[in-house]
Design an enzyme around this catalytic site. Structure first.
Site, PDB file in Angstrom:
ATOM      1  N   SER A  85      12.091  11.818   3.518  1.00 15.88           N
ATOM      2  CA  SER A  85      11.689  11.984   3.696  1.00 15.88           C
ATOM      3  C   SER A  85       9.681  12.292   4.267  1.00 15.88           C
ATOM      4  CB  SER A  85      12.142  14.042   3.911  1.00 15.88           C
ATOM      5  OG  SER A  85      10.890  13.616   2.594  1.00 15.88           O
TER       6      SER A  85
ATOM      7  N   ALA B  30       7.910   7.390   8.849  1.00 16.50           N
ATOM      8  CA  ALA B  30       8.670   6.387   8.757  1.00 16.50           C
ATOM      9  C   ALA B  30      10.403   7.625   9.182  1.00 16.50           C
ATOM     10  CB  ALA B  30       9.737   5.487   8.406  1.00 16.50           C
TER      11      ALA B  30
ATOM     12  N   ARG C 171      -8.697  -4.724  -0.441  1.00 17.13           N
ATOM     13  CA  ARG C 171      -8.348  -3.625  -1.421  1.00 17.13           C
ATOM     14  C   ARG C 171      -8.195  -4.234  -2.638  1.00 17.13           C
ATOM     15  NH1 ARG C 171      -4.699   0.696   1.641  1.00 17.13           N
ATOM     16  NH2 ARG C 171      -6.316   2.054   2.528  1.00 17.13           N
TER      17      ARG C 171
ATOM     18  N   GLY D  32      -6.627   8.715   4.535  1.00 15.23           N
ATOM     19  CA  GLY D  32      -7.605   7.287   5.427  1.00 15.23           C
ATOM     20  C   GLY D  32      -7.463   7.255   6.320  1.00 15.23           C
TER      21      GLY D  32
END
Length: 521
Positions: A13, A16, A268, A48
């Site tokens: 859930s 997507a 990152r 973000g």
């Protein structure tokens, strides 16, 4: 055991799964199965935002180039092009669904800056509550149009003559013309993670056991900044905070990213490794946010967490540690989300569409989930098949004597130590030997409770990640081999490590994807 039949079964859930269900709900009988409450997902925790080239200075070509650079030349360039071109329209779709993006005084959507982006292109809702806003809007839209069965865990995919025809849960078998895995990631394999408690890699294990092909499992992205206090983590600190000027410092106040290109906004994997190295020397790392004006308005979710922890952000830098955040690989899919098993689709983090390469560009994950859910839904609607059920044989019960599974904490500690931010052959081989002692114990049994099933899935997925990390003898993106320091080994370009029960582990050559990608520009 009871059974039921639906047109489409969506497992998960997050963003997507919810968007896929929404796009199908007016045309087909759709059911969502979710492991916890419908609001619980990595998507709902996303802070973000989502990347989209909306400003006059920006364009899909720049977004495309940034995605390739962050992922270090390991993409499906045609899928990347589709992703970034579709992004502005996805924003408009969300607006039409009732999502209220943060806007400037002139009414234009506010665009934030994050690591490895050339331009401000990150759209947000209520500062750092973007994921919750997206999932809440979609749940509101689908809740009366689809069947939602929460607190339900899938134990296996049901197959018939090589085709996936549904799933088995603790209580029933649910048959479906199309089964969509949207189960998210596997961050709980590590000691520190931004992922929800339910992210134990179940979707990868389900697909592998059924015979689907997986790829790029070695590329695990660690988010550089999880908030820490008293040796406990309290969720991630959005990259957008660094985008607004926050600095990474050690316990002596010395900036640790000054010597890197991009500094705090480097990719990152670069930032995570630098923090990891400072921590390994016994020094703590902090994120200094004291210079950010109107912090509580820009980052309300983080501000609320800090208040609960009695941290004054205006005066006190925040202690941080990297944590497992996202897997760039997963179940291999084509452009419409089909896996290598007929009847089975995958979308979101559990899928490997090739858009993230070896290291996902910040804020491309929500975008991927939404773009490819459109692809999946369109394909299902245009290729309807009637489900023909054949009698199913009972799965054989496996007995493994006195062999006991390790605890989740033990799995997490060993994965963090041996298959974490930095890897080397000795640790990887030690991890492989340890994991393989438990392989006789991981076949699924009807007697398995949820905790046992999760640990079996964690061991299986850990085996896939570890084996892939052994095979890839280079450092690229989220896979860093300290015993092979060449960061960009040209001999590895176009080489993909794949897994399936039928063929085992293979190194597949798909050519120089980067050359193809540059031609697209």
């Amino acid at each position: 055991m009871s059974n039921k039949t639906v047109d489409v079964l969506v497992i998960g859930s997050g963003i997507a799964g919810l968007m896929t269900a929404h796009l199908l709900a007016d045309h087909l009988n759709v059911m969502i199965i979710t492991k916890a409450n419908v609001m619980t997902s990595n998507s709902s925790c996303a802070q973000g935002g989502m990347a989209a080239a909306l400003s006059p200075q920006d364009g899909w070509q720049l977004h495309f180039a940034d995605t390739l650079k962050a992922g270090q030349d390991h993409h499906n360039p045609r899928h990347v092009e589709m992703l970034v071109k579709r992004a502005p329209a996805i924003v408009e779709t969300l607006v039409n669904l009732g999502v209220s993006f943060d806007r400037n005084e002139d009414g234009s959507i506010t665009l934030g800056m994050e690591g490895a982006h050339q331009q401000r292109r990150i759209v947000h809702v209520n500062g750092d509550k973007t994921g919750r806003a997206f999932t809440s809007a979609l749940i509101e839209i689908v809740k009366n149009r689809v069947t939602i069965q929460d607190y339900t865990m899938v134990s296996r995919l049901v197959t018939n003559e090589g085709r996936v025809i549904g799933v088995e849960t603790e209580d029933e078998i649910i048959y479906a013309n199309a089964t969509v895995l949207a189960t998210g990631g596997m961050g709980q394999l590590y000691s520190h993670t931004s992922n929800v408690e339910e992210a134990t890699g179940d979707g990868f294990a389900l697909a592998y056991r059924a015979g689907a092909q997986l790829t790029d499992m070695e590329f695990i992205q660690f988010h550089p900044t999880l908030l820490m206090k008293d040796d406990q983590t309290y969720g991630l600190i959005s990259e957008a905070v660094r985008g607004e000027g926050a600095k990474l410092i050690d316990e002596h106040g010395i900036r640790i990213m000054d010597h890197h290109e991009g500094r705090e906004l480097a990719p990152r994997d670069v930032v995570s490794r630098e923090i990891h190295r400072v921590l390994s020397k016994g020094r703590n790392v902090y994120l200094d946010c004291t210079m950010i004006e109107n912090f509580h308005e820009r980052f309300p979710s983080l501000d609320e967490r800090c208040e609960r922890l009695n941290i004054d952000v205006s005066k006190t830098p925040l202690q941080v540690v990297p944590g497992a955040h996202f897997v760039s690989g997963g179940i291999e899919t084509n452009s419409v989300g089909e896996t290598t098993l007929p009847g089975l689709y995958a979308v979101g983090e559990v899928a490997c569409t090739g858009v993230h390469g070896a290291n996902r560009l910040a804020s491309n994950s929500l975008l991927e989930g939404l773009v490819f859910s459109e692809q999946v839904a369109t394909h299902i609607l245009t290729s309807k098949r009637e489900l023909h059920l054949a009698p199913l044989s009972e799965a054989a019960e496996v007995q493994f004597g006195e062999l006991h599974l390790p605890t989740k904490i033990e799995i997490q500690k060993r994965m963090t130590a041996n298959v974490g931010i930095e890897r080397e052959l000795k640790g990887l081989l030690d991890m492989k030997r340890w994991l393989h002692t438990f392989l006789p114990a991981i076949p699924i049994s009807s007697k398995d409770d949820r905790d046992t099933l999760e640990r079996k899935n964690m061991i299986l997925v850990a085996c896939l990640i570890t084996e892939a990390a052994i095979q890839r003898t280079e450092s690229r993106g989220g896979h860093y081999r300290s015993d092979f320091l060449n960061r960009d080994d040209q001999n590895w370009i176009g080489q993909y490590i794949t897994f399936s029960k039928k063929s085992g582990v293979e190194v597949v050559d798909r050519g120089n994807e980067q050359e193809v990608a540059m031609q697209s520009l």
